[in-house]
Motif scaffolding. Structure first.
Motif: not given
Ligand code: DGL
Length: 248
Positions: A57, A61, A64-67, A87-91
């Motif tokens: 993860l 991050r 810059d990959i969020h999914e 990791y609230e910035d990631l889905h």
């Protein structure tokens, strides 16, 4: 709208999820990381699994990959729920619930779940399937031998014998609760209806607008040439594979 998905696993299992995603969404960009230096994950401690999950993860991050599809049931069952809030910035997509959801409404009498020992220890499938199939008898089978055989070249006689040692228990349906296990489908012919995570993950993105250019980046923490060859022989795909280091 989704352009790029990160996907990860210990090795060749998640690559089958990637193949299914690629077939369904040709213009999706996919970055796949296989941690083959540490495969198999199926009997590792929770502390080690947590370290591997963080490493994946953190890397996505940084890229810059969020999914992120965690295409590893062992990580999903043991650690993803606990570390997700960091990791609230990631889905982050946990694949166990979508895999189980496929069995809802089928009214099977008995379901067998074949998964790694660490996934079974957590009863992640048992507990999630119960919600979708409350009337069904569910039996979990820990299968430690299969991932090493698949990673070591997937000799079909050895794999067949290993699969046979796990499948004496009859059932109407089998859930392949490890992303490596779609490769054993031929040996379960006639045993019952089979379910795995590949279609479940594809279905997660059905309603999304996919806007990539179909770029594929595949990384391994071990031997890129060997992984390229395994992907070619097992999955019939020709992709470049690069080396990557994870901070685990
Ligand atoms: N393919 C992974 C899973 O779905 C990991 C298997 C392993 O490395 O033992 O559980």
């Amino acid at each position: 709208m989704i352009t790029t998905i990160g996907c990860c696993d210990s090795g060749l299992g998640g690559m089958q999820v990637v193949k299914a995603l690629k077939e369904a969404y040709p213009n999706l960009n996919i970055v796949y990381i296989a941690d083959q230096s540490n495969v198999p994950y199926g009997e590792k401690s929770v502390e080690e699994l947590r370290k591997y999950a963080h490493a994946f993860l953190d890397k996505f991050r940084m890229m810059d990959i969020h999914e992120v599809v965690v295409a590893c049931n062992t990580l999903c069952a043991n650690v993803i729920g606990d570390i997700q809030e960091e990791y609230e910035d990631l889905h982050i997509y946990n694949i166990i619930e979508p895999t189980c959801r496929q069995l809802a409404g089928h009214h099977f009498q008995k379901i067998n779940v074949l998964a790694t020992p660490k996934t079974v220890e957590k009863h992640a499938y048992l507990n999630t399937l119960k919600a979708f199939c409350p009337e069904t008898e569910i039996h979990e089978i820990p299968a430690a031998k299969l991932v090493p055989i698949i990673e070591n070249g997937c000799d079909s006689d050895i794999l067949r014998k290993a699969v046979e040692s796990y499948v004496s228990e009859k059932a109407d349906a089998w859930v392949l609760g490890c992303t490596h296990f779609p490769l054993i489908r031929p040996f379960l012919d006639g045993k019952g209806e089979l379910f795995d995570s590949n279609q479940a993950v594809v279905d997660l993105f059905r309603d999304e607008q996919i806007t990539g250019e179909g770029k594929m980046e595949i990384y391994t923490t071990k031997d890129p040439a060997r992984m390229k060859e395994s992907i070619r022989t097992l999955l019939g795909c020709d992709y470049d594979v690069k080396a990557i280091t994870l901070d685990s």
